[in-house]
Every structure is written in structure tokens, then in C-alpha cells.
Design a protein around this motif. Structure first.
Motif, mmCIF file in Angstrom:
data_model
loop_
_atom_site.group_PDB
_atom_site.id
_atom_site.type_symbol
_atom_site.label_atom_id
_atom_site.label_comp_id
_atom_site.label_asym_id
_atom_site.label_seq_id
_atom_site.Cartn_x
_atom_site.Cartn_y
_atom_site.Cartn_z
ATOM 1 N N LEU A 30 -3.136 0.182 -0.325
ATOM 2 C CA LEU A 30 -2.990 -1.060 -1.084
ATOM 3 C C LEU A 30 -4.390 -1.563 -1.402
ATOM 4 O O LEU A 30 -5.291 -1.440 -0.586
ATOM 5 C CB LEU A 30 -2.335 -2.159 -0.248
ATOM 6 N N LEU A 31 -4.551 -2.159 -2.574
ATOM 7 C CA LEU A 31 -5.768 -2.929 -2.847
ATOM 8 C C LEU A 31 -5.391 -4.385 -2.604
ATOM 9 O O LEU A 31 -4.479 -4.920 -3.241
ATOM 10 C CB LEU A 31 -6.231 -2.723 -4.299
ATOM 11 N N VAL A 32 -6.076 -5.015 -1.648
ATOM 12 C CA VAL A 32 -5.744 -6.410 -1.289
ATOM 13 C C VAL A 32 -6.869 -7.329 -1.747
ATOM 14 O O VAL A 32 -8.049 -7.062 -1.490
ATOM 15 C CB VAL A 32 -5.536 -6.548 0.236
ATOM 16 N N LYS A 33 -6.488 -8.405 -2.456
ATOM 17 C CA LYS A 33 -7.451 -9.457 -2.783
ATOM 18 C C LYS A 33 -7.477 -10.392 -1.567
ATOM 19 O O LYS A 33 -6.478 -11.025 -1.234
ATOM 20 C CB LYS A 33 -7.007 -10.211 -4.035
ATOM 21 N N ILE A 86 -1.265 -1.024 -5.944
ATOM 22 C CA ILE A 86 -0.824 -0.080 -4.904
ATOM 23 C C ILE A 86 -0.963 1.352 -5.409
ATOM 24 O O ILE A 86 -0.877 1.616 -6.611
ATOM 25 C CB ILE A 86 0.645 -0.330 -4.473
ATOM 26 N N GLY A 87 -1.177 2.278 -4.451
ATOM 27 C CA GLY A 87 -1.211 3.697 -4.788
ATOM 28 C C GLY A 87 0.200 4.204 -5.081
ATOM 29 O O GLY A 87 1.191 3.557 -4.708
ATOM 30 N N SER A 88 0.266 5.414 -5.686
ATOM 31 C CA SER A 88 1.563 5.929 -6.154
ATOM 32 C C SER A 88 2.547 6.218 -5.017
ATOM 33 O O SER A 88 3.759 6.220 -5.214
ATOM 34 C CB SER A 88 1.337 7.197 -6.970
ATOM 35 N N ALA A 89 2.034 6.448 -3.779
ATOM 36 C CA ALA A 89 2.937 6.809 -2.676
ATOM 37 C C ALA A 89 3.338 5.606 -1.816
ATOM 38 O O ALA A 89 4.078 5.757 -0.847
ATOM 39 C CB ALA A 89 2.271 7.870 -1.804
ATOM 40 N N VAL A 90 2.863 4.420 -2.154
ATOM 41 C CA VAL A 90 3.163 3.243 -1.329
ATOM 42 C C VAL A 90 4.617 2.826 -1.527
ATOM 43 O O VAL A 90 5.096 2.715 -2.658
ATOM 44 C CB VAL A 90 2.199 2.083 -1.678
ATOM 45 N N ASN A 92 6.356 0.428 1.020
ATOM 46 C CA ASN A 92 6.795 -0.787 1.717
ATOM 47 C C ASN A 92 6.110 -2.080 1.281
ATOM 48 O O ASN A 92 6.396 -3.144 1.830
ATOM 49 C CB ASN A 92 6.618 -0.603 3.223
ATOM 50 N N PHE A 93 5.186 -1.976 0.343
ATOM 51 C CA PHE A 93 4.503 -3.169 -0.150
ATOM 52 C C PHE A 93 4.490 -3.097 -1.669
ATOM 53 O O PHE A 93 4.492 -2.005 -2.252
ATOM 54 C CB PHE A 93 3.059 -3.231 0.381
ATOM 55 N N ALA A 94 4.455 -4.281 -2.298
ATOM 56 C CA ALA A 94 4.443 -4.335 -3.764
ATOM 57 C C ALA A 94 3.333 -5.277 -4.225
ATOM 58 O O ALA A 94 2.868 -6.132 -3.449
ATOM 59 C CB ALA A 94 5.798 -4.849 -4.269
ATOM 60 N N VAL A 95 2.940 -5.121 -5.474
ATOM 61 C CA VAL A 95 1.933 -6.015 -6.046
ATOM 62 C C VAL A 95 2.444 -7.455 -5.920
ATOM 63 O O VAL A 95 3.619 -7.738 -6.173
ATOM 64 C CB VAL A 95 1.669 -5.648 -7.528
ATOM 65 N N GLY A 96 1.560 -8.356 -5.465
ATOM 66 C CA GLY A 96 1.941 -9.764 -5.307
ATOM 67 C C GLY A 96 2.350 -10.127 -3.891
ATOM 68 O O GLY A 96 2.423 -11.315 -3.545
ATOM 69 N N ASP A 97 2.611 -9.118 -3.025
ATOM 70 C CA ASP A 97 2.985 -9.430 -1.631
ATOM 71 C C ASP A 97 1.824 -10.115 -0.913
ATOM 72 O O ASP A 97 0.656 -9.756 -1.107
ATOM 73 C CB ASP A 97 3.312 -8.143 -0.846
ATOM 74 N N HIS A 98 2.162 -11.060 -0.048
ATOM 75 C CA HIS A 98 1.157 -11.699 0.803
ATOM 76 C C HIS A 98 1.102 -10.924 2.122
ATOM 77 O O HIS A 98 2.134 -10.747 2.771
ATOM 78 C CB HIS A 98 1.518 -13.159 1.057
#
Ligand SMILES: NC(=O)c1ccc[n+]([C@@H]2O[C@H](COP(=O)([O-])OP(=O)(O)OC[C@H]3O[C@@H](n4cnc5c(N)ncnc54)[C@H](OP(=O)(O)O)[C@@H]3O)[C@@H](O)[C@H]2O)c1
Length: 329
Positions: A30-33, A86-90, A92-98
Motif C-alpha cells: 500500500l502507498l499510505v499518505k 495499492i499494488g495489483s495483488a493487495v 484487504n485494503f482499498a484506496v481511501g482506507d484509514h
């Protein structure tokens, strides 16, 4: 992106803000801000190559983090923020998740963005707490959990926690209570009230009373701040009792020695091994109202030097947080 970097071991002033390249997530990352991180004792010790712990520990520290200079230029192991990509294999997490969690000795969290594997020590942020609060959960929470599990702390056991107002100690009080133990917290006068609020059954002010001389005995003595010793605590341990350490080369040696000789043991094992399930447990405890991170001070990222100086006083109560960008929950 902005990040706090350092290129040589030394005091807090070796830290500076710099523009660095934003990382790109691999397929399982995941790329997390990052909205908040924490300044921990481990960050400070790594930054100064454990200078305060003596030459041998400094050499061991440098052999891990870089002999001449730090290999990882960005410190910070705690993070709370929003998934940006997110990477292609992720799965359990989605863009926008905290999310929140810990990168451990991989560090990298004194920055606006970080890439982290989806099966690393991260979880969805508990509902209803801020990014600042979430960033302060794992340093004390995971370390205390690791230590209490080493002691196999169980229901009805008596535990004394020395240094109960620090990051590890304040988490330890709450987790020991959650495990059903009878908790005695030891701290200075200014933190007595906090200990009651965290659920300690008894509180000892070490400026007024020496717990080793009051005739009480415990199944476990947890030195959560590395300021006591097995030798001084031994008389306050019941037969078969355990002294839990968080620091000190001598405790590694004592842990081996006492595993073979005597009926009272020193328990100390590094590096600590945490899992994603541990972070999920902390999230669940927070949501159930059984755990909260104690925050002493909060600084903006650019005040990192001041924040690190404060952590190095070894007098913080709970955690010191750095905020990065927006603060919505
Ligand atoms: N094993 C690991 O992997 C690991 C990881 C992280 C940290 N650590 C170590 O764990 C220890 C605790 O870290 P932390 O971040 O929880 O500590 P911390 O938050 O820096 O602890 C600060 C608190 O300790 C208390 N304190 C300071 N000096 C004391 C003394 N002489 N006697 C009793 N209490 C004292 C103070 O409270 P009062 O005013 O109430 O006394 C202060 O609020 C450190 O030694 C750190 O290096 C180990």
C-alpha cells in the motif's frame, strides 16, 4: 514529498527536512499518505547509534543500521494515515482506507508517504480516534504486548509495572489489566492520577516509597523503562516469579543465566516479534474501550528536532506525536 532525513549518527540536530522521491508501491504494498507519526525512544537510540548504551551496543547498532552512516535515511516506525494507492495483488485494503501500524526497524515514517506490505503490522484505524491517537498506539502497545506474553501473564497474577507512565508502561498497565492481572503501577507524583485512570489497582509513588522495601511480592515485575534491575527487584518476586526487561545487554545475559539457575527468571528477548494480529488486537481493544494511547505532546513534522530533544529527556508521559498534513478522523 517532504521527509525528515539524517545522514550521520548524532544528536537531534542531525535531523532535517528534505524533498525526497515519493515511493511507489510494489504489487503487495500500500502507498499510505501519513497524517501522523510518533517520535520513539527507538528512533532516538538508532539516530545516535545507541551511544548512551556503551561501545559494544553502539557497534551492534551500527552493524544493523549501517557501519559508517545510516542506510535508512528516514527514521520513524509509527504511522497513521490514508491509503493513497495499492499494488495489483493487495486484497484487504482499498484506496481511501484509514490505517495505522508500525514499520518496526524498517523505519521510514517521518515522511509524507510510505509503502508498506499489506501483511505487515498494519490494520484499519479504529473508529472514532484521530490519526494522532492512532500513531501513538503501536510503540508502547506492541512492545508491552510482546513483554507480557513473554511472561505468560495470566488471570489473577500480581504484576508490578515500574516506569508505568512511559509509552511501554502506560500500555502495559492497560494490557496487564486486560489479561486479568492485579496491577500495581510505579511512577512519580505527577503521574499518579493517570495510573488510576488507566486502570491500575494500586499506585506507588517512587519518590515516597521504595517498592522493594514494603514487604509486597509479585509474580511479575515489569521494568517498562529500563531503570530498575533484577538484582534490586529479586526480593519482591514470589518463588517462580519473572522480571521482565525492556532494555540492557546485561538482561540478555541474565535471561540465559536465570533460565538454567535459580527459580526466579529474567525475561528479555530482542528483537521483539510482532504480527499483524497484534495490531488488530490493539484496534479491537481500543474499540472495546479497553485501551488508549497516552499522548504527552504533539509537534508538526518540521519541529522534529525539538520533539526528539524532548523524547531524549526520558521524561515523556506516554507518547510524542508528529503531525503531517490534515487531521480529519
Ligand atoms: N525492547 C525493545 O524493543 C524496546 C523498544 C522500544 C523501547 N525500548 C526501551 O524501553 C524503555 C522504555 O521506553 P518508553 O518509550 O516506554 O519510555 P519513556 O516513554 O521515555 O519513559 C518515560 C517515563 O519514564 C519515567 N522515568 C524516567 N526516568 C525514570 C526513573 N529513573 N525511574 C522511574 N521512572 C522513570 C518517567 O515517568 P515518571 O515521572 O512517572 O517516573 C517518564 O514519564 C526504554 O529504555 C527504551 O529504550 C525497548
Amino acid at each position: 514529498m517532504r521527509a525528515v532525513v539524517y545522514d550521520r549518527y548524532g544528536p537531534p540536530d542531525v535531523l532535517r527536512l528534505e524533498e525526497v522521491e515519493r515511493p511507489a508501491p510494489r504489487e503487495d504494498e500500500l502507498l499510505v499518505k501519513i497524517h501522523a507519526t510518533a517520535v520513539t525512544r527507538a528512533d532516538c537510540a538508532t539516530r545516535e547509534a545507541n551511544r548512551r548504551s556503551g561501545l559494544l551496543v553502539t557497534l551492534i547498532s551500527r552493524s544493523i543500521s549501517g557501519i559508517r552512516r545510516p542506510r535508512q535515511r528516514i527514521l520513524g516506525s509509527e504511522m497513521a494515515g490514508v491509503v493513497e494507492a495499492i499494488g495489483s495483488a493487495v486484497r484487504n485494503f482499498a484506496v481511501g482506507d484509514h490505517v495505522f501500524g508500525s514499520t518496526g526497524f524498517r523505519f521510514g515514517a517521518y515522511a509524507e508517504f510510505i509503502c508498506i506490505r499489506e501483511n505487515a503490522r498494519i490494520a484499519h484505524k479504529p473508529a472514532g480516534i484521530s490519526f494522532e491517537e492512532a500513531a501513538a498506539v503501536c510503540d508502547g502497545g506492541l512492545n508491552a504486548l510482546w513483554c507480557l506474553r513473554l511472561a505468560d501473564l495470566g488471570k489473577g497474577q500480581r504484576i508490578l509495572i515500574y516506569g508505568a507512565s512511559g509509552a511501554i508502561g502506560s500500555a502495559g498497565v492497560q494490557l496487564a489489566k486486560y489479561f486479568g492481572a492485579d496491577v500495581t503501577a510505579v511512577c512519580s507524583t505527577k503521574n499518579l492520577e493517570l495510573m488510576g485512570a488507566l486502570g491500575a489497582h494500586r499506585v506507588i509513588d517512587y519518590t515516597q516509597e521504595d517498592f522493594t522495601r514494603n514487604g509486597q511480592t509479585y509474580d511479575v515485575i515489569f521494568d517498562a523503562v529500563g531503570k530498575h534491575s533484577f538484582r534490586r527487584s529479586k526480593g519482591s518476586l514470589r518463588p517462580g516469579g519473572k522480571y521482565l526487561a525492556t532494555d540492557g545487554l546485561r538482561n540478555l545475559i541474565l535471561a540465559r543465566w536465570t533460565s538454567r539457575f535459580g527459580d526466579k527468571r529474567v525475561m528479555f528477548s530482542i528483537p521483539p516479534r510482532y504480527t499483524q494480529q497484534d495490531v488488530v488486537l490493539l484496534k479491537e481493544l481500543i474499540e472495546a474501550g479497553d485501551f488508549r494511547a497516552v499522548i504527552d505532546r504533539s509537534y508538526p513534522l518540521q519541529d522534529i528536532v525539538e520533539a526528539a530533544r524532548y523524547v531524549e529527556t526520558e521524561q515523556k508521559t506516554g507518547n510524542v506525536v508528529l503531525t503531517i498534513g490534515g487531521q480529519e478522523t
